[in-house]
Motif scaffolding. Sequence first.
Motif, mmCIF file in Angstrom:
data_model
loop_
_atom_site.group_PDB
_atom_site.id
_atom_site.type_symbol
_atom_site.label_atom_id
_atom_site.label_comp_id
_atom_site.label_asym_id
_atom_site.label_seq_id
_atom_site.Cartn_x
_atom_site.Cartn_y
_atom_site.Cartn_z
ATOM 1 N N LEU A 1 0.826 -1.209 0.000
ATOM 2 C CA LEU A 1 0.000 0.000 0.000
ATOM 3 C C LEU A 1 0.862 1.261 0.000
ATOM 4 O O LEU A 1 0.594 2.221 -0.737
ATOM 5 C CB LEU A 1 -0.911 -0.022 1.216
ATOM 6 C CG LEU A 1 -1.895 1.138 1.362
ATOM 7 C CD1 LEU A 1 -2.860 1.161 0.187
ATOM 8 C CD2 LEU A 1 -2.649 1.035 2.670
ATOM 9 N N GLU A 2 1.913 1.272 0.805
ATOM 10 C CA GLU A 2 2.781 2.447 0.883
ATOM 11 C C GLU A 2 3.515 2.682 -0.429
ATOM 12 O O GLU A 2 3.636 3.824 -0.900
ATOM 13 C CB GLU A 2 3.768 2.263 2.030
ATOM 14 C CG GLU A 2 4.657 3.465 2.275
ATOM 15 C CD GLU A 2 5.640 3.236 3.411
ATOM 16 O OE1 GLU A 2 5.991 4.202 4.100
ATOM 17 O OE2 GLU A 2 6.051 2.067 3.607
ATOM 18 N N SER B 1 0.998 3.978 -3.075
ATOM 19 C CA SER B 1 0.440 5.298 -2.784
ATOM 20 C C SER B 1 1.418 6.414 -3.137
ATOM 21 O O SER B 1 1.007 7.569 -3.307
ATOM 22 C CB SER B 1 0.051 5.396 -1.304
ATOM 23 O OG SER B 1 1.194 5.264 -0.466
ATOM 24 N N ARG B 2 2.695 6.091 -3.263
ATOM 25 C CA ARG B 2 3.696 7.093 -3.646
ATOM 26 C C ARG B 2 3.800 7.268 -5.160
ATOM 27 O O ARG B 2 4.468 8.196 -5.630
ATOM 28 C CB ARG B 2 5.063 6.697 -3.093
ATOM 29 C CG ARG B 2 5.139 6.743 -1.568
ATOM 30 C CD ARG B 2 6.482 6.227 -1.098
ATOM 31 N NE ARG B 2 6.602 6.293 0.356
ATOM 32 C CZ ARG B 2 7.622 5.786 1.033
ATOM 33 N NH1 ARG B 2 8.625 5.190 0.399
ATOM 34 N NH2 ARG B 2 7.654 5.866 2.352
ATOM 35 N N LEU C 1 -1.521 7.596 -8.775
ATOM 36 C CA LEU C 1 -2.491 7.629 -7.687
ATOM 37 C C LEU C 1 -2.589 9.014 -7.049
ATOM 38 O O LEU C 1 -3.263 9.165 -6.038
ATOM 39 C CB LEU C 1 -2.122 6.589 -6.617
ATOM 40 C CG LEU C 1 -2.569 5.160 -6.911
ATOM 41 C CD1 LEU C 1 -2.040 4.198 -5.860
ATOM 42 C CD2 LEU C 1 -4.085 5.067 -6.996
ATOM 43 N N ARG D 1 -7.162 8.055 -5.864
ATOM 44 C CA ARG D 1 -6.683 7.907 -4.490
ATOM 45 C C ARG D 1 -7.858 7.696 -3.529
ATOM 46 O O ARG D 1 -7.769 6.890 -2.604
ATOM 47 C CB ARG D 1 -5.880 9.140 -4.075
ATOM 48 C CG ARG D 1 -5.126 8.974 -2.750
ATOM 49 C CD ARG D 1 -4.177 10.123 -2.538
ATOM 50 N NE ARG D 1 -3.347 9.908 -1.357
ATOM 51 C CZ ARG D 1 -2.219 9.208 -1.342
ATOM 52 N NH1 ARG D 1 -1.787 8.630 -2.455
ATOM 53 N NH2 ARG D 1 -1.515 9.066 -0.238
ATOM 54 N N LEU E 1 -9.013 4.151 -3.811
ATOM 55 C CA LEU E 1 -8.112 3.260 -3.089
ATOM 56 C C LEU E 1 -8.404 3.297 -1.590
ATOM 57 O O LEU E 1 -8.448 2.249 -0.926
ATOM 58 C CB LEU E 1 -6.662 3.662 -3.359
ATOM 59 C CG LEU E 1 -5.590 2.940 -2.533
ATOM 60 C CD1 LEU E 1 -5.602 1.445 -2.815
ATOM 61 C CD2 LEU E 1 -4.211 3.529 -2.791
ATOM 62 N N GLN E 2 -8.617 4.478 -1.035
ATOM 63 C CA GLN E 2 -8.904 4.594 0.388
ATOM 64 C C GLN E 2 -10.210 3.884 0.752
ATOM 65 O O GLN E 2 -10.292 3.206 1.768
ATOM 66 C CB GLN E 2 -8.969 6.068 0.773
ATOM 67 C CG GLN E 2 -7.640 6.798 0.655
ATOM 68 C CD GLN E 2 -7.756 8.266 1.020
ATOM 69 O OE1 GLN E 2 -8.830 8.748 1.371
ATOM 70 N NE2 GLN E 2 -6.647 8.994 0.945
ATOM 71 N N PHE F 1 -2.519 7.778 5.381
ATOM 72 C CA PHE F 1 -3.525 8.582 4.699
ATOM 73 C C PHE F 1 -3.934 9.827 5.486
ATOM 74 O O PHE F 1 -4.826 10.562 5.054
ATOM 75 C CB PHE F 1 -4.767 7.748 4.408
ATOM 76 C CG PHE F 1 -4.557 6.683 3.375
ATOM 77 C CD1 PHE F 1 -3.983 6.991 2.153
ATOM 78 C CD2 PHE F 1 -4.922 5.372 3.616
ATOM 79 C CE1 PHE F 1 -3.787 6.011 1.189
ATOM 80 C CE2 PHE F 1 -4.729 4.390 2.666
ATOM 81 C CZ PHE F 1 -4.155 4.706 1.446
#
Length: 531
Positions: free
Chosen positions: A197-198, A201-202, A206, A212, A215-216, A241
């Motif tokens: 996930l990390e 997310s970078r 996204l 984004r 995804l959340q 987040f």
Amino acid sequence: MVSTFDCWEVLGLPAGSDERSIKRQYARQLKTTRPDEDPVAFQRLREAYEQALQIMRDGGLDESEQAAADFMAEPFVVRSHPHEPLNPTPSPYEQAVELLSGFDDADVEQYWDKASAKGCGPEFERLLFQRCADHPEAHTALLTWGLEKRQWLTPWQQIIGGEFQQQRLAFALTTVLYNRLDQHMAAGEDAYFFDCLEQHSRQGWLSDFSRRQALQVHVLNLFLNTESWSPALFQRVCQLFGWDDEAAVVPIADKSWQYLRRRCEQQAWLNELRSLMQLREQQPSARANAATLFLLCTAPAQQAQLAADFGEEDWHACEQLSGIFASQYPDLLGIFPNHNPRFWEALVVHKAPPYGLKRSACVITLGLILNSMDQPDFMFTVTIILLPLYIAGGVLAAYVGKWLLTHWASLTQYLYDVDLQISLWCVRHKLIKDRRYLVIRNSGGYLALGFLIWKLLGILGLATYVLTGAIGLLRFTGSAPTDRQYRWRKPLQAIYRIAGLSPLQWLFGVSMLCVIGYVQLHMPGTVLTKS
């Protein structure tokens, strides 16, 4: 990229045609130019169509471009010189197509360097983008290169891609990402879940708000639909987040968000109890014992075995845990029988005083001996000879008293709740050590023994009995050993253990026995030793 004049040539329209003509001509050519049959020709037609529309939206051709278009529309004759070979230079698009003919996704960096050196980088990148958009599942390595090196699907993307192509690529990426997250969550692989996930997310694709947020929402639904996950993972995701801020906006209903937070607190609380249970052997404590008892609700036999060795500190820790479950974690009451956090009260069974029969037999035997010392013909020698009879009488009286106490116990069952409350009060005021020593039930034996001592030795004997017990409330450390093997290896210490008296009790009791004996010998018939 198709040039300004090539776009009209590809579409087969005169320069400066209106938007309606462009769309009609594009629709006609789509019938003969299909992407699955000739992807290169289709890409060229699509580029020409988009560029022609762009020219019309920008206000058409300027004067120079119009003049050039008129010139290109006139008949044109190519005169070739016999000594001059005809070898036209390939266009950037043709060079990009030639590079793509032998392309391998694993060597994308090498092909990109070649395209840049030939000056056909934009055309080559556009073809690579189209290649991924057509079959994203088959070109994972190429897609990863485009995301990391060329910022595809981001505002910094240098090529113009169709909206449909970008949506298709984004859908393929999110599908792969969601599947990975689902697998890690289902397998309980917290570290892999968070790393995945990390890392994603970078990535720039996204950074788009809608992607984004989607995804959340998916991650939050995973937490909602998964029964078991660690609070540490939930807290790390919240920090990633920015949900750990009280003012943060979470993309789910507030009711669901509060439910997740409660679950996190509950899981953290249960994990704390599990840690106490696991460390109970290395770090024994009353709280660890109580936590183990609460977590063994599915094993009643083990619960009963564990509770049999509980002391008052353990029961007090159970009371504290019951209060915490009832007030702070009511959603967890379902793990207890009948949803009752005070289930352990049923395990608080009556516990008789240790060595009650032996102690009673000894006290009665001493009482019989001292009672016979006021006879005129008393002789120590005869007493020693008759000592077995005195002992037998004391043991027989003790067994009779035990039988009578069974009937007393049956009567006190009707007063169990009251008896338990009185016992708890005595425990809080340090009058007894354990709530299992039920006051009303056990008082029957003590009162009966006190009455018998009063009958044998009068007020002096009764005072000795009462004051010896009262001294025991001072909680002096007894001299009795805790190791039961001393019973046979060292008989004197075994006597200390069975008697359960402190040194002060021993001193007072022996002194009073001497006083009673002296009174019986030298003051026979006195009111001090007669009932």
